[in-house]
Enzyme design. Structure first.
Site, mmCIF file in Angstrom:
data_model
loop_
_atom_site.group_PDB
_atom_site.id
_atom_site.type_symbol
_atom_site.label_atom_id
_atom_site.label_comp_id
_atom_site.label_asym_id
_atom_site.label_seq_id
_atom_site.Cartn_x
_atom_site.Cartn_y
_atom_site.Cartn_z
ATOM 1 N N LYS A 202 48.366 42.322 42.687
ATOM 2 C CA LYS A 202 46.919 42.552 42.605
ATOM 3 C C LYS A 202 46.503 43.412 43.794
ATOM 4 O O LYS A 202 46.715 43.034 44.952
ATOM 5 C CB LYS A 202 46.181 41.209 42.622
ATOM 6 C CG LYS A 202 44.664 41.391 42.636
ATOM 7 C CD LYS A 202 43.930 40.095 42.426
ATOM 8 C CE LYS A 202 42.427 40.310 42.506
ATOM 9 N NZ LYS A 202 41.680 39.064 42.309
ATOM 10 N N ARG A 212 32.260 41.814 40.392
ATOM 11 C CA ARG A 212 31.657 41.043 41.487
ATOM 12 C C ARG A 212 30.171 40.821 41.221
ATOM 13 O O ARG A 212 29.617 39.794 41.620
ATOM 14 C CB ARG A 212 31.940 41.725 42.827
ATOM 15 C CG ARG A 212 33.426 41.601 43.172
ATOM 16 C CD ARG A 212 33.833 42.205 44.494
ATOM 17 N NE ARG A 212 35.290 42.205 44.618
ATOM 18 C CZ ARG A 212 35.983 42.934 45.474
ATOM 19 N NH1 ARG A 212 35.340 43.743 46.315
ATOM 20 N NH2 ARG A 212 37.297 42.863 45.508
ATOM 21 N N LYS A 225 38.979 42.861 51.037
ATOM 22 C CA LYS A 225 40.040 41.891 50.730
ATOM 23 C C LYS A 225 41.420 42.436 51.091
ATOM 24 O O LYS A 225 42.429 41.973 50.551
ATOM 25 C CB LYS A 225 39.953 41.496 49.246
ATOM 26 C CG LYS A 225 38.608 40.839 48.875
ATOM 27 C CD LYS A 225 38.626 40.191 47.492
ATOM 28 C CE LYS A 225 37.309 39.452 47.219
ATOM 29 N NZ LYS A 225 37.337 38.698 45.941
ATOM 30 N N LYS A 256 47.312 44.317 38.326
ATOM 31 C CA LYS A 256 45.864 44.463 38.280
ATOM 32 C C LYS A 256 45.386 45.357 39.403
ATOM 33 O O LYS A 256 45.830 45.145 40.525
ATOM 34 C CB LYS A 256 45.247 43.067 38.418
ATOM 35 C CG LYS A 256 43.750 43.037 38.429
ATOM 36 C CD LYS A 256 43.277 41.627 38.633
ATOM 37 C CE LYS A 256 41.762 41.658 38.770
ATOM 38 N NZ LYS A 256 41.256 40.454 39.340
ATOM 39 N N SER A 282 37.028 45.329 35.264
ATOM 40 C CA SER A 282 35.629 45.647 34.986
ATOM 41 C C SER A 282 35.296 47.123 35.178
ATOM 42 O O SER A 282 34.597 47.714 34.357
ATOM 43 C CB SER A 282 34.728 44.773 35.863
ATOM 44 O OG SER A 282 35.062 44.929 37.230
ATOM 45 N N TYR A 321 38.045 43.230 28.460
ATOM 46 C CA TYR A 321 36.696 42.911 27.973
ATOM 47 C C TYR A 321 36.462 43.520 26.592
ATOM 48 O O TYR A 321 35.501 43.179 25.922
ATOM 49 C CB TYR A 321 35.648 43.409 28.975
ATOM 50 C CG TYR A 321 35.862 42.805 30.347
ATOM 51 C CD1 TYR A 321 35.467 41.496 30.604
ATOM 52 C CD2 TYR A 321 36.517 43.511 31.361
ATOM 53 C CE1 TYR A 321 35.709 40.912 31.845
ATOM 54 C CE2 TYR A 321 36.753 42.938 32.598
ATOM 55 C CZ TYR A 321 36.347 41.639 32.835
ATOM 56 O OH TYR A 321 36.602 41.057 34.053
HETATM 57 C C1 PBG Z 1 38.752 37.223 42.105
HETATM 58 C C2 PBG Z 1 38.922 38.065 40.903
HETATM 59 C C3 PBG Z 1 38.479 39.384 40.821
HETATM 60 C C4 PBG Z 1 38.722 39.804 39.527
HETATM 61 C C5 PBG Z 1 39.339 38.748 38.848
HETATM 62 N N1 PBG Z 1 39.461 37.675 39.721
HETATM 63 C C6 PBG Z 1 37.763 40.213 41.802
HETATM 64 C C7 PBG Z 1 38.272 40.326 43.181
HETATM 65 O O1 PBG Z 1 39.455 40.125 43.481
HETATM 66 O O2 PBG Z 1 37.454 40.642 44.041
HETATM 67 C C8 PBG Z 1 38.368 41.153 39.011
HETATM 68 C C9 PBG Z 1 38.268 41.317 37.544
HETATM 69 C C10 PBG Z 1 37.567 42.552 37.109
HETATM 70 O O3 PBG Z 1 37.201 43.431 37.913
HETATM 71 O O4 PBG Z 1 37.382 42.678 35.901
HETATM 72 N N2 PBG Z 1 39.614 36.247 42.387
#
Ligand code: PBG
Length: 332
Positions: A202, A212, A225, A256, A282, A321
């Protein structure tokens, strides 16, 4: 690959593209509704379906409406749904206790879905960000994200989800050691059949921006992060992470974001052969929706082409989605 190929004109590669019949015969990859895991957002209240401005066409639903979504998914042939909570600032705390509350939105939604649509595979998100006052996936002490105490909390969170009936635990936090700790916790409590789909590779990505907003974290998040999510410049590191998570007891792994990281999907699949998933996040979704709304691209065709790219890159399935829209299209 077969290296033997006659020279032109004996070989004319266009022969195999001349009509849909032959194109169908030589097609290498297929998409089906059963490839999709549909991420949905659950919030408080009853009868609530609320638009998410940053993600056109995606909504936050109260638990009763989540059950309706699960029925819709089942009827479309989508086998799995993934739950994310929306938590307002007033529901967030520094100790993140909401994460392992058996009555939190997600745990109530799991029980409700399992009661109404028992065959639906229910996946959860394991990370503290949706309960944390500062929006981080781990506890923050003196400005640092602390690993081992966070892992203990993630185990508690996972166990509550398993008790509620979750089928797949999805740790998205990127702490070290969490897969082994969660697996040990599950085994110790008799949840032998609960699966772990690790968000193994990730990346610290700007493509999560719209999400978010969807979970209420944008206002909360302080800093970035990068001390736990991956550097987008790295590829070998993804293989080390996947190897580590599989060796700790992950059943399946995820890359991801999706489309910008297809090279990672392919490397992971080739190196390990494990069930490999990509998350079309997203930002990827909203970019397609925005470009289509502006009349710049054909939404349906770009949606399907982007989803097929994951299959071609070696993925077994996709968190997207677009799941219901794509499933409807595949049904014709
Ligand atoms: C957080 C989490 C995130 C997403 C899924 N779980 C965001 C992040 O790591 O800040 C993102 C999913 C998306 O953008 O569709 N644990």
């Amino acid at each position: 690959m077969n290296p033997i190929q006659a020279a032109y004109p004996a070989t004319r590669l266009r022969r195999l593209r001349q009509n849909e019949g032959i194109r169908g015969l030589v097609r290498e990859n297929y998409l089906s509704a059963s490839d999709f895991i549909w991420p949905v957002f659950v919030r408080s209240g009853e009868g609530v379906v609320e638009e998410i401005p940053s993600m056109p066409g995606v909504v936050r639903r109260s638990v009763d409406k989540i059950v309706e979504a699960a029925i819709e998914a089942r009827d479309l042939g989508i086998g799995a749904i993934c739950l994310f909570p929306y938590t307002g600032l007033e529901e967030r705390t520094e100790d993140c206790a909401g994460a392992w509350d058996p009555e939190n939105h997600v745990n109530r939604a799991i029980r409700a879905i399992k009661a109404a649509v028992p065959e639906m595979v229910v996946m959860t998100d394991v990370a503290l960000d949706t309960y944390n006052i500062n929006g981080h996936d781990g506890f923050v002490v003196d400005g640092q994200i602390i690993n081992d105490k966070t892992v203990e909390a993630l185990v508690k969170m996972s166990l509550e989800q398993a008790r509620a009936g979750a089928d797949i635990i999805g740790p998205s936090d990127m702490m070290d050691g969490r897969i082994g700790a969660i697996r040990a916790g599950l085994e110790a409590e008799g949840h032998q059949n609960v699966m772990i789909l690790s968000y193994a590779a990730k990346y610290a990505s700007a493509f999560y921006g719209p999400f978010r907003d969807a979970v209420g974290a944008s206002g909360a998040l302080t800093g970035d992060k990068k001390t736990y999510q991956m550097d987008s410049a790295n590829s070998d590191e993804a293989l080390r992470l996947v190897a580590r998570d599989l060796s700790e007891g992950a059943d399946m792994v995820m890359v991801k974001p999706g489309l910008p990281y297809l090279d990672i999907c392919r490397r992971v699949k080739d190196a390990f052969g494990a069930p490999t998933f990509a998350y079309q996040v997203s930002g990827e979704y909203s970019m397609i929706k925005a470009a289509a709304a502006a009349g710049m691209i054909d939404e349906e065709r770009v949606m399907m082409e982007s989803l097929m790219a994951f299959k071609r890159a070696g993925c077994d399935g996709i968190l997207t989605y677009f799941a219901p829209a794509a499933a409807r299209l595949l049904r014709g």
